[in-house]
Design a protein around this motif. Structure first.
Motif, PDB file in Angstrom:
ATOM      1  N   VAL A 156      46.117 125.038 115.785  1.00 52.20           N
ATOM      2  CA  VAL A 156      45.904 126.056 114.445  1.00 52.20           C
ATOM      3  C   VAL A 156      47.036 127.144 114.993  1.00 52.20           C
ATOM      4  CG1 VAL A 156      44.043 126.879 115.684  1.00 52.20           C
ATOM      5  CG2 VAL A 156      44.183 126.510 113.364  1.00 52.20           C
ATOM      6  N   GLU A 157      47.506 127.635 115.838  1.00 48.45           N
ATOM      7  CA  GLU A 157      48.446 129.226 116.719  1.00 48.45           C
ATOM      8  C   GLU A 157      49.407 128.893 116.463  1.00 48.45           C
ATOM      9  OE1 GLU A 157      47.687 130.836 120.664  1.00 48.45           O
ATOM     10  OE2 GLU A 157      46.026 129.198 120.870  1.00 48.45           O
ATOM     11  N   LEU A 158      50.534 127.641 116.502  1.00 50.55           N
ATOM     12  CA  LEU A 158      51.463 127.431 115.510  1.00 50.55           C
ATOM     13  C   LEU A 158      51.381 127.388 114.233  1.00 50.55           C
ATOM     14  CD1 LEU A 158      52.624 124.216 117.294  1.00 50.55           C
ATOM     15  CD2 LEU A 158      53.278 126.335 117.636  1.00 50.55           C
ATOM     16  N   LEU A 159      50.810 126.699 113.869  1.00 49.55           N
ATOM     17  CA  LEU A 159      50.991 126.230 112.017  1.00 49.55           C
ATOM     18  C   LEU A 159      49.873 126.777 111.302  1.00 49.55           C
ATOM     19  CD1 LEU A 159      50.717 122.575 112.410  1.00 49.55           C
ATOM     20  CD2 LEU A 159      52.354 123.666 112.288  1.00 49.55           C
ATOM     21  N   GLY A 160      48.632 127.587 112.268  1.00 51.20           N
ATOM     22  CA  GLY A 160      47.543 128.411 111.028  1.00 51.20           C
ATOM     23  C   GLY A 160      46.178 127.608 111.068  1.00 51.20           C
ATOM     24  N   ALA A 161      45.544 128.332 109.893  1.00 48.16           N
ATOM     25  CA  ALA A 161      44.285 127.543 110.007  1.00 48.16           C
ATOM     26  C   ALA A 161      44.390 126.247 108.766  1.00 48.16           C
ATOM     27  CB  ALA A 161      43.105 128.834 110.048  1.00 48.16           C
ATOM     28  N   LYS A 162      45.594 126.768 107.878  1.00 51.85           N
ATOM     29  CA  LYS A 162      45.656 125.437 107.420  1.00 51.85           C
ATOM     30  C   LYS A 162      46.396 124.817 106.246  1.00 51.85           C
ATOM     31  CE  LYS A 162      40.716 126.585 105.385  1.00 51.85           C
ATOM     32  NZ  LYS A 162      39.439 125.690 105.500  1.00 51.85           N
TER      33      LYS A 162
ATOM     34  N   SER B 268      57.778 114.935  96.895  1.00 49.83           N
ATOM     35  CA  SER B 268      58.809 113.044  97.417  1.00 49.83           C
ATOM     36  C   SER B 268      58.118 112.854  98.928  1.00 49.83           C
ATOM     37  CB  SER B 268      59.706 113.248  97.653  1.00 49.83           C
ATOM     38  OG  SER B 268      60.442 113.994  98.831  1.00 49.83           O
ATOM     39  N   MET B 269      57.006 113.532  99.827  1.00 50.81           N
ATOM     40  CA  MET B 269      57.044 113.287 101.019  1.00 50.81           C
ATOM     41  C   MET B 269      55.714 112.971 101.043  1.00 50.81           C
ATOM     42  SD  MET B 269      58.463 116.608 102.794  1.00 50.81           S
ATOM     43  CE  MET B 269      60.106 117.508 102.116  1.00 50.81           C
ATOM     44  N   PRO B 270      54.714 111.944 102.289  1.00 45.22           N
ATOM     45  CA  PRO B 270      53.440 111.730 102.242  1.00 45.22           C
ATOM     46  C   PRO B 270      53.384 112.645 103.020  1.00 45.22           C
ATOM     47  CG  PRO B 270      55.336 109.994 103.079  1.00 45.22           C
ATOM     48  CD  PRO B 270      56.053 111.216 102.489  1.00 45.22           C
ATOM     49  N   TRP B 271      53.105 113.409 104.074  1.00 46.51           N
ATOM     50  CA  TRP B 271      52.205 114.157 105.070  1.00 46.51           C
ATOM     51  C   TRP B 271      52.237 115.825 104.194  1.00 46.51           C
ATOM     52  CZ3 TRP B 271      56.950 111.298 106.313  1.00 46.51           C
ATOM     53  CH2 TRP B 271      58.282 112.226 105.599  1.00 46.51           C
ATOM     54  N   LEU B 272      51.702 116.927 105.054  1.00 44.77           N
ATOM     55  CA  LEU B 272      51.922 117.603 104.833  1.00 44.77           C
ATOM     56  C   LEU B 272      52.772 119.136 104.946  1.00 44.77           C
ATOM     57  CD1 LEU B 272      48.444 117.439 106.265  1.00 44.77           C
ATOM     58  CD2 LEU B 272      48.595 117.467 105.015  1.00 44.77           C
ATOM     59  N   MET B 273      52.086 120.109 104.525  1.00 49.25           N
ATOM     60  CA  MET B 273      53.198 120.920 104.521  1.00 49.25           C
ATOM     61  C   MET B 273      53.047 122.399 104.429  1.00 49.25           C
ATOM     62  SD  MET B 273      55.175 122.150 100.791  1.00 49.25           S
ATOM     63  CE  MET B 273      55.930 123.798 100.586  1.00 49.25           C
ATOM     64  N   VAL B 274      53.727 123.362 105.745  1.00 45.35           N
ATOM     65  CA  VAL B 274      53.417 124.707 105.635  1.00 45.35           C
ATOM     66  C   VAL B 274      53.131 125.408 104.400  1.00 45.35           C
ATOM     67  CG1 VAL B 274      54.148 127.132 107.506  1.00 45.35           C
ATOM     68  CG2 VAL B 274      53.756 125.012 108.070  1.00 45.35           C
ATOM     69  N   PRO B 275      52.631 126.226 103.718  1.00 42.84           N
ATOM     70  CA  PRO B 275      52.088 126.663 102.496  1.00 42.84           C
ATOM     71  C   PRO B 275      53.667 127.609 102.518  1.00 42.84           C
ATOM     72  CG  PRO B 275      50.171 126.926 103.505  1.00 42.84           C
ATOM     73  CD  PRO B 275      51.076 126.996 104.788  1.00 42.84           C
ATOM     74  N   PHE B 276      54.153 127.875 101.584  1.00 42.10           N
ATOM     75  CA  PHE B 276      55.784 128.131 101.454  1.00 42.10           C
ATOM     76  C   PHE B 276      55.968 129.137 101.982  1.00 42.10           C
ATOM     77  CE2 PHE B 276      58.804 129.973  99.205  1.00 42.10           C
ATOM     78  CZ  PHE B 276      60.313 129.386 100.105  1.00 42.10           C
ATOM     79  N   ALA B 277      54.643 130.475 100.618  1.00 47.00           N
ATOM     80  CA  ALA B 277      54.476 131.305 101.240  1.00 47.00           C
ATOM     81  C   ALA B 277      54.299 132.187 102.379  1.00 47.00           C
ATOM     82  CB  ALA B 277      52.936 131.974 100.233  1.00 47.00           C
ATOM     83  N   ASP B 278      53.952 131.386 103.273  1.00 43.82           N
ATOM     84  CA  ASP B 278      54.332 132.047 104.790  1.00 43.82           C
ATOM     85  C   ASP B 278      55.667 131.858 105.062  1.00 43.82           C
ATOM     86  OD1 ASP B 278      53.580 132.922 107.245  1.00 43.82           O
ATOM     87  OD2 ASP B 278      51.863 131.263 107.564  1.00 43.82           O
ATOM     88  N   ARG B 279      56.366 132.555 105.051  1.00 38.95           N
ATOM     89  CA  ARG B 279      57.368 132.253 105.329  1.00 38.95           C
ATOM     90  C   ARG B 279      58.004 133.124 107.115  1.00 38.95           C
ATOM     91  NH1 ARG B 279      61.005 129.656 103.150  1.00 38.95           N
ATOM     92  NH2 ARG B 279      58.951 128.368 103.617  1.00 38.95           N
ATOM     93  N   GLN B 280      57.011 133.913 107.175  1.00 40.17           N
ATOM     94  CA  GLN B 280      56.458 134.426 108.770  1.00 40.17           C
ATOM     95  C   GLN B 280      56.573 133.399 109.162  1.00 40.17           C
ATOM     96  OE1 GLN B 280      57.793 137.256 110.382  1.00 40.17           O
ATOM     97  NE2 GLN B 280      57.029 136.029 112.041  1.00 40.17           N
ATOM     98  N   ARG B 281      56.037 132.910 109.135  1.00 41.05           N
ATOM     99  CA  ARG B 281      55.055 131.454 110.101  1.00 41.05           C
ATOM    100  C   ARG B 281      55.985 130.687 110.045  1.00 41.05           C
ATOM    101  NH1 ARG B 281      51.183 130.722 112.389  1.00 41.05           N
ATOM    102  NH2 ARG B 281      50.131 131.399 110.842  1.00 41.05           N
ATOM    103  N   LYS B 282      57.069 130.000 109.054  1.00 39.85           N
ATOM    104  CA  LYS B 282      58.734 129.707 108.971  1.00 39.85           C
ATOM    105  C   LYS B 282      59.319 130.088 109.655  1.00 39.85           C
ATOM    106  CE  LYS B 282      62.976 128.944 106.917  1.00 39.85           C
ATOM    107  NZ  LYS B 282      63.706 129.281 107.629  1.00 39.85           N
ATOM    108  N   ASP B 283      59.360 131.482 110.303  1.00 34.39           N
ATOM    109  CA  ASP B 283      60.617 132.007 110.771  1.00 34.39           C
ATOM    110  C   ASP B 283      60.220 131.698 111.984  1.00 34.39           C
ATOM    111  OD1 ASP B 283      61.570 132.361 108.662  1.00 34.39           O
ATOM    112  OD2 ASP B 283      61.819 134.378 108.716  1.00 34.39           O
ATOM    113  N   THR B 284      58.965 132.031 112.457  1.00 36.50           N
ATOM    114  CA  THR B 284      58.426 131.992 113.595  1.00 36.50           C
ATOM    115  C   THR B 284      58.650 130.686 114.575  1.00 36.50           C
ATOM    116  OG1 THR B 284      56.465 133.600 113.669  1.00 36.50           O
ATOM    117  CG2 THR B 284      56.322 132.368 115.370  1.00 36.50           C
TER     118      THR B 284
END
Length: 142
Positions: free
Chosen positions: A4-10, A83-99
């Motif tokens: 959860v620290e890596l990916l966020g709560a949801k 097109s993907m069968p899995w989950l996604m970090v919310p696009f709006a969370d660009r800071q998490r993507k960068d981290t």
């Protein structure tokens, strides 16, 4: 460190949000998939990864993948995620993507990092190689 620290709560699913704590509890390994729709190698690897993911899950492996988009806009990311069968970090969370990209030294895409679901300990930063060399998903152990 917890997942959860890596990916966020949801994270996002096709049907809304999913608690990352649930992903951690229900899986042994989680793939963090850095990709983008504009990237030709990504568009070649994603269908193969989807087949691999579906095969492992249908064989009982406790494996999940979370897409981290490197797309330039939310519409492109959403279309690609469709097109993907899995989950996604919310696009709006660009800071998490960068981290995440910094933490795993992602210098190119597609990149698949595999981590232990319970501890977020890195299994491998070479997940693409694992997909081709471990067709039965032997890496996927508690």
């Amino acid at each position: 460190m917890a997942l959860v620290e890596l990916l966020g709560a949801k994270v996002a699913s096709k049907n809304g949000e999913v608690d990352v704590a649930t992903i951690s509890a229900d899986n042994d390994v989680v793939g963090i998939y850095f990709s983008a729709h504009w990237c030709p190698p990504c568009r070649m690897f994603t269908p193969a990864l989807g087949d691999y993911y579906n095969k492992l899950r249908s064989s009982g492996k406790k494996f999940e993948i979370v897409f981290v988009s490197s797309d330039r806009d939310e519409g492109a990311a959403a279309e690609y995620f469709g097109s993907m069968p899995w989950l996604m970090v919310p696009f709006a969370d660009r800071q998490r993507k960068d981290t995440l990209a910094s933490k795993y030294s992602v210098s190119g895409i597609p990149t698949l990092v595999l981590v232990k679901a319970k501890s977020a300990e890195t299994v491998t930063k070479e997940g693409r190689k694992t997909v081709s060399e471990d067709p039965e998903g032997e890496f996927c152990k508690p």
